[in-house]
Write an enzyme that holds these catalytic residues in place. Structure first.
Site, PDB file in Angstrom:
ATOM      1  N   MET A   1       0.948  -1.367  -0.028  1.00 30.07           N
ATOM      2  CA  MET A   1       0.068   0.179  -0.006  1.00 30.07           C
ATOM      3  C   MET A   1       0.942   1.175   0.013  1.00 30.07           C
ATOM      4  O   MET A   1       1.099   1.822   0.992  1.00 30.07           O
ATOM      5  CB  MET A   1      -0.865  -0.115   1.243  1.00 30.07           C
ATOM      6  CG  MET A   1      -2.060   0.938   1.320  1.00 30.07           C
ATOM      7  SD  MET A   1      -1.379   2.656   1.014  1.00 30.07           S
ATOM      8  CE  MET A   1      -2.189   3.592   2.124  1.00 30.07           C
ATOM      9  N   PRO A   2       1.465   1.621  -1.129  1.00 20.69           N
ATOM     10  CA  PRO A   2       2.056   2.957  -1.066  1.00 20.69           C
ATOM     11  C   PRO A   2       1.295   4.246  -0.835  1.00 20.69           C
ATOM     12  O   PRO A   2       0.013   4.117  -1.555  1.00 20.69           O
ATOM     13  CB  PRO A   2       2.770   2.829  -2.545  1.00 20.69           C
ATOM     14  CG  PRO A   2       2.733   1.508  -2.993  1.00 20.69           C
ATOM     15  CD  PRO A   2       1.499   0.838  -2.474  1.00 20.69           C
ATOM     16  N   LEU A   3       1.912   5.063  -0.268  1.00 17.71           N
ATOM     17  CA  LEU A   3       1.408   6.425  -0.326  1.00 17.71           C
ATOM     18  C   LEU A   3       2.132   7.205  -0.881  1.00 17.71           C
ATOM     19  O   LEU A   3       3.449   7.350  -0.526  1.00 17.71           O
ATOM     20  CB  LEU A   3       0.998   6.874   1.110  1.00 17.71           C
ATOM     21  CG  LEU A   3       0.572   8.132   1.387  1.00 17.71           C
ATOM     22  CD1 LEU A   3      -0.905   8.505   1.038  1.00 17.71           C
ATOM     23  CD2 LEU A   3       0.651   8.418   3.087  1.00 17.71           C
TER      24      LEU A   3
END
Length: 126
Positions: A1-3
């Site tokens: 889950m990259p931000l």
């Protein structure tokens, strides 16, 4: 889950900003195995007084079209995946919206899986 946090000089059109997001998401899907619908990004635009950078650090000739890309992601990727991500981002952003390779600045911040909460006050990955 990259931000992702994308920072750039103010004044680029909506289509330019959309191309940044679309191609960053594509690069993440292709190199970091990010699942479909896992897209979390924010763009901030800055006037000249609030956007500082070295135009020559490490021999890279940067311009005012510099794009800072900070990616916060789980610390589960290999060195090869990271290198592939940097290359793919640079390639895709060069194609659309036309960012020069010298103006792609990427910072990867890795965190443990338990350091995320996607809502409801829960640590979904813990």
């Amino acid at each position: 889950m990259p931000l992702l946090h994308i920072a750039l000089r103010a004044g680029k059109p909506e289509a330019y900003r959309k191309a940044l997001c679309d191609n960053l998401y594509r690069a993440l899907r292709e190199t970091f195995n990010v699942p479909e619908d896992d897209e979390f990004m924010v763009i901030t635009e800055h006037d000249a007084a609030n956007f500082r950078y070295s135009p020559t650090y490490l021999g890279v000739a940067r311009s005012d079209d510099l794009v800072f890309i900070q990616i916060t992601a789980n610390n589960t990727r290999t060195l090869e995946q990271k290198k592939a991500l940097y290359q793919r981002i640079t390639q895709l952003l060069g194609e659309n919206p036309g960012v020069r390779p010298e103006d792609v600045f990427i910072s990867l911040v890795e965190v443990a899986k338990e350091n995320w909460s996607f809502g409801h006050g829960l640590a979904q990955y813990a």
